[in-house]
Design an enzyme around this catalytic site. Structure first.
Site, PDB file in Angstrom:
ATOM      1  CG  MET A   1      74.079 -40.517 -46.004  1.00 16.90           C
ATOM      2  SD  MET A   1      73.503 -41.755 -47.661  1.00 16.90           S
ATOM      3  CE  MET A   1      73.911 -40.447 -49.053  1.00 16.90           C
TER       4      MET A   1
ATOM      5  CD1 TRP B   1      73.562 -61.769 -42.482  1.00 18.56           C
ATOM      6  CD2 TRP B   1      73.043 -62.522 -40.122  1.00 18.56           C
ATOM      7  NE1 TRP B   1      72.013 -61.323 -41.693  1.00 18.56           N
ATOM      8  CE2 TRP B   1      71.723 -61.608 -40.745  1.00 18.56           C
ATOM      9  CE3 TRP B   1      72.730 -63.142 -39.105  1.00 18.56           C
ATOM     10  CZ2 TRP B   1      70.789 -61.167 -40.705  1.00 18.56           C
ATOM     11  CZ3 TRP B   1      71.092 -62.794 -38.658  1.00 18.56           C
ATOM     12  CH2 TRP B   1      70.694 -61.756 -39.073  1.00 18.56           C
TER      13      TRP B   1
ATOM     14  CG  ASP C   1      80.828 -59.228 -51.146  1.00 21.68           C
ATOM     15  OD1 ASP C   1      81.494 -59.960 -49.911  1.00 21.68           O
ATOM     16  OD2 ASP C   1      80.327 -58.711 -50.830  1.00 21.68           O
TER      17      ASP C   1
ATOM     18  CG  ASN D   1      84.673 -59.218 -48.802  1.00 19.92           C
ATOM     19  OD1 ASN D   1      83.829 -59.520 -48.313  1.00 19.92           O
ATOM     20  ND2 ASN D   1      85.588 -58.512 -50.405  1.00 19.92           N
TER      21      ASN D   1
ATOM     22  CD  GLU E   1      82.539 -55.883 -48.262  1.00 19.44           C
ATOM     23  OE1 GLU E   1      82.449 -56.427 -46.835  1.00 19.44           O
ATOM     24  OE2 GLU E   1      82.272 -57.191 -49.037  1.00 19.44           O
TER      25      GLU E   1
ATOM     26  NE  ARG F   1      75.201 -60.930 -38.168  1.00 25.41           N
ATOM     27  CZ  ARG F   1      76.022 -60.325 -38.495  1.00 25.41           C
ATOM     28  NH1 ARG F   1      77.315 -60.736 -37.476  1.00 25.41           N
ATOM     29  NH2 ARG F   1      75.835 -59.503 -39.427  1.00 25.41           N
TER      30      ARG F   1
ATOM     31  CB  CYS G   1      69.580 -47.799 -46.534  1.00 24.51           C
ATOM     32  SG  CYS G   1      71.405 -48.573 -46.286  1.00 24.51           S
ATOM     33  CG  HIS G   2      67.623 -43.587 -48.752  1.00 25.73           C
ATOM     34  ND1 HIS G   2      67.033 -43.227 -48.515  1.00 25.73           N
ATOM     35  CD2 HIS G   2      69.015 -44.099 -48.667  1.00 25.73           C
ATOM     36  CE1 HIS G   2      67.879 -42.767 -47.697  1.00 25.73           C
ATOM     37  NE2 HIS G   2      69.693 -43.337 -47.542  1.00 25.73           N
TER      38      HIS G   2
HETATM   39 CA    CA Z   1      81.683 -58.948 -48.024  1.00 22.49          CA
END
Ligand code: CA
Length: 703
Positions: free
Chosen positions: A665, A410, A323, A278, A202, A140, A624-625
């Site tokens: 992946m 964000w 989350d 989280n 995560e 960022r 993603c896909h």
């Molecule tokens: Ca999180």
């Protein structure tokens, strides 16, 4: 015209920069120092730090581009950033040179007048560490100070780069090597130190903030956000207090609380404000919690800038179950509220409350919903959310609003002291939470505790939900929306406010828009061709104002509202820079013109299994896909309908075996069974067949 770099250009420009410095008595090329950062608001030409000033209001006094002239705004130049994804940085500008960062923490210095690259620094992040970046290998932005450019990397390093040459000066590992930490946020400067946090809630991490001596790279202080193993001495009184709000053996899973984005410094108070992620894993019972708050997760925490000591905290989501990281941008302002001038900080939280907090002592002034929510019904007199018991995730499944991507995330927000409004992206969307009661933390992979085996009716309800999104002009004193601009897509990017009565914002569908700050009227629009998540910034060189924004297909912008199909645009990530009278154009967007080929394999599956595969796809693959398997990924993230026979042959190895980890992946071995992978593959093959215009298997043809 696209712009590139040659060694000749680089030398010539460096010589030019040095020459200008001498001619101007070096006043214009003075290094960024503490005094300059304190006075940044008066330096309208430059954009010296992440949020422009220490208050991070992202408001520019420049007004050459204003509500009247903006109709003449055009593309001045653009630069191909050499990536197909991962552009979230806010660029900085100092004396006509723009500093920005790209995917994999690569840093650029660019001539801000015309886009020629002066240097490029690649920290050579090991690609297999990308598996520890939950949400893409983004960066960022950078910090400028004392002739150096500071960047933090996906593999947890903090690097000082010589501002002139692009060569590294020092390079320190800020996180335990080999552990699943990542850094995506921009470092900040506070009185001679570089402050940096980390991501990883995560995964199995214990979040912390570090301060390094800007000159030498030596560690000045480190402050943890959650308590460690209670059989060992606590690092501080704050950690001891926090431990009383945890139970079980939380430390074995790290605890989370990673401070992964905002770090805002108030030099007058000697405080640094951070937001924490989280608690880990997502669901309290899986981390051994029996009703405790799990401090200091999902909180805004104030630290003494000089020592790192914790001064106060406000926990937005006690005992978080959804989350709801409190890692959204924090901005500082002085507001008159009920007749009193208050020094506040503000945050549009993932959990859909907009917080106004007295930044001197952490007192909550107000918390008002700015988007849809069903997890809480309000805030009680002690400043705690009133949680709806029905929103607590269970094994049986719960649909919760906002989703784990947040009512806001964000994406930088801005505040105009002229209008008194905060400009922010807002999203209404639900998430399905199901608790995996067989959960075991995995130190090598994402480990949130979500149960993928759930196949109940909520899957259909989730699939039927249509997320919506908008730009809000929020009155932080009244706690209400002043105006809003509904978007055709659910997710949009960061904002910039200017004294020209303008707000700039990009969207997931690639539109870059200028709104009138006072009423939200659209005054100007540009089609970037690919989605925009990053925040725009503005600067002036040689008397000309520019607006710059990074555009790239963002992984987390997969959006069911974006029309996909043959005309879906794809393309490389770019830095786009606009000025009045700009006439540059982008090349025609690359399009997925080629038809989807017939499926390379046949998979025997019942219609019920294909539906089940689709539900699993939406839970595990679509971030993603994409839901339509075709959303602006241009080969970076494959359109699975185009999978070859060889890919299909390795399908299980890819999904469960982790054989494509190096490409980003992840392995889903602990989330999905082989049977589930087979029905996902059946769904993908079915979608390929549908895309070919064959609604049902073609009957044998008579010849
Ligand atoms: Ca999180």
């Amino acid at each position: 015209m696209p712009v590139g770099i040659t060694r000749f250009d680089q030398r010539a420009l460096l010589a030019l920069a040095v020459g200008v410095g001498i001619a101007a008595g070096c006043s214009s090329t003075r290094q960024v120092d503490d005094a300059m950062l304190r006075a940044a608001d008066g330096d309208s030409a430059n954009w010296l730090s992440h949020g422009r000033t220490y208050a991070e209001q992202r408001f520019s006094p420049l007004r050459q581009i204003d509500e009247a002239s903006v109709t003449r705004l055009g593309l001045a130049w653009w630069l191909d950033m050499g990536t197909l994804h991962g552009l979230e940085a806010t660029s900085l500008v100092k004396d006509g040179i723009l500093y920005t960062s790209s995917a994999w923490s690569v840093v650029y210095a660019i001539d801000a007048r015309e886009g020629r690259v002066l240097w490029r620094f690649d920290p050579q992040v090991p690609k297999d560490h990308g598996k520890f970046a939950c949400c893409d290998v983004v960066n960022r932005g950078v910090a400028l100070y004392h002739g150096r450019v500071y960047v933090a990397t996906i593999d947890g390093r903090l690097i000082a780069i010589d501002q002139q040459t692009g060569q590294p000066v020092w390079d320190v590992q800020t996180t335990p090597r080999g552990e699943p930490y990542a850094i995506t946020g921009a470092p900040r400067i506070a009185a001679g130190r570089v402050i940096i946090g980390n991501a990883g809630s995560e995964y199995t991490v214990r979040g912390f903030v570090s301060a390094y001596d800007a000159e030498t790279g030596s560690l000045a202080w480190r402050t943890y956000m959650v308590p460690g193993d209670p059989s060992r001495p606590f690092e501080s009184v704050a950690m001891k207090r926090a431990a009383a709000t945890w139970s079980g053996e939380w430390w074995k899973g790290g605890g989370g609380g990673s401070p992964w984005d905002p770090i805002v410094y108030d030099p007058a108070l000697d405080l640094v404000f951070v937001g924490t992620g989280n608690a880990s894993p997502w669901y309290p019972e899986l981390r051994g919690t029996t009703g405790g708050d799990n401090l200091y997760t999902a909180s805004i925490v104030a630290l003494r800038a000089s020592t790192g000591e914790q001064v106060w905290h406000y926990q937005a989501t006690p005992g978080d179950s959804w989350d709801y990281d409190a890692t959204q941008p924090i901005l500082l302002a002085d507001l008159t509220i009920e007749g009193r001038l208050r020094r506040v900080l503000m945050q549009a939280n993932k959990n859909a409350f907009f917080y106004v907090i007295d930044r001197q002592d952490g007192t909550l002034i107000s918390a008002r919903p700015f988007a849809a929510m069903n997890w809480a019904t309000g805030i009680d007199s002690a400043g705690r959310p009133i949680v709806s018991p029905a929103a607590r995730p269970t094994k049986a499944g719960t649909l919760v609003v906002p989703s784990d991507l947040g009512a806001h995330n964000w994406h930088p927000i801005s505040f105009s002291p002229v209008t008194g409004l905060v400009y922010l992206a807002a999203t209404d969307a639900p998430a399905l939470h199901t608790v995996d009661t067989d959960f075991k933390p995995d130190p090598n992979d994402q480990t949130v505790g979500f149960d993928a085996r759930y196949q109940g009716p909520l899957v259909d309800k989730l699939a039927a939900a249509r997320p919506t999104g908008r730009l809000l002009a929020w009155d932080p004193v009244a706690g209400t929306v002043r105006w809003k601009a509904e978007h055709p897509v659910a997710r949009s990017g960061g904002t910039l406010a200017t004294a020209g009565n303008l707000v700039f914002q990009g969207r997931g569908d690639g539109k870059f828009v200028a709104y009138r700050a006072t009423d939200g009227q659209v005054l100007w629009e540009f089609d970037a061709g690919v989605g925009i998540a990053a925040a725009p910034m503005t600067y002036m060189v040689d008397g000309k104002q520019y607006v710059a924004v990074l555009a790239a297909p963002p992984l987390l912008f997969t959006d069911p509202n974006v029309k996909t199909g043959p005309n879906t645009k794809t393309g490389p990530g770019r830095l786009l820079v606009f000025g009045l009278g700009g006439t540059d154009t982008l090349p025609t967007a690359v399009r997925h013109d080629t038809p989807i080929p017939p499926p390379a394999v046949t998979i025997v599956a019942s219609p019920k299994e294909i539906i089940e595969g689709g539900a699993l796809f939406s839970l595990f693959c679509d971030r993603c896909h994409s839901p339509d398997l075709n959303l602006v990924k241009s080969g970076a993230i494959p359109d699975l309908r185009r999978s070859t026979a060889a890919t299909h042959a390795a399908f299980e190895q890819i999904v469960r075996g982790g054989v494509r980890r190096a490409l980003g992946m992840p392995s889903f071995a602990s989330d999905l069974t082989s049977d589930q992978v087979r029905v996902i593959e059946a769904y993908v093959v079915d979608r390929a067949r549908m895309a070919g215009g064959v609604e049902s298997p073609a009957p044998p043809r008579a010849h």
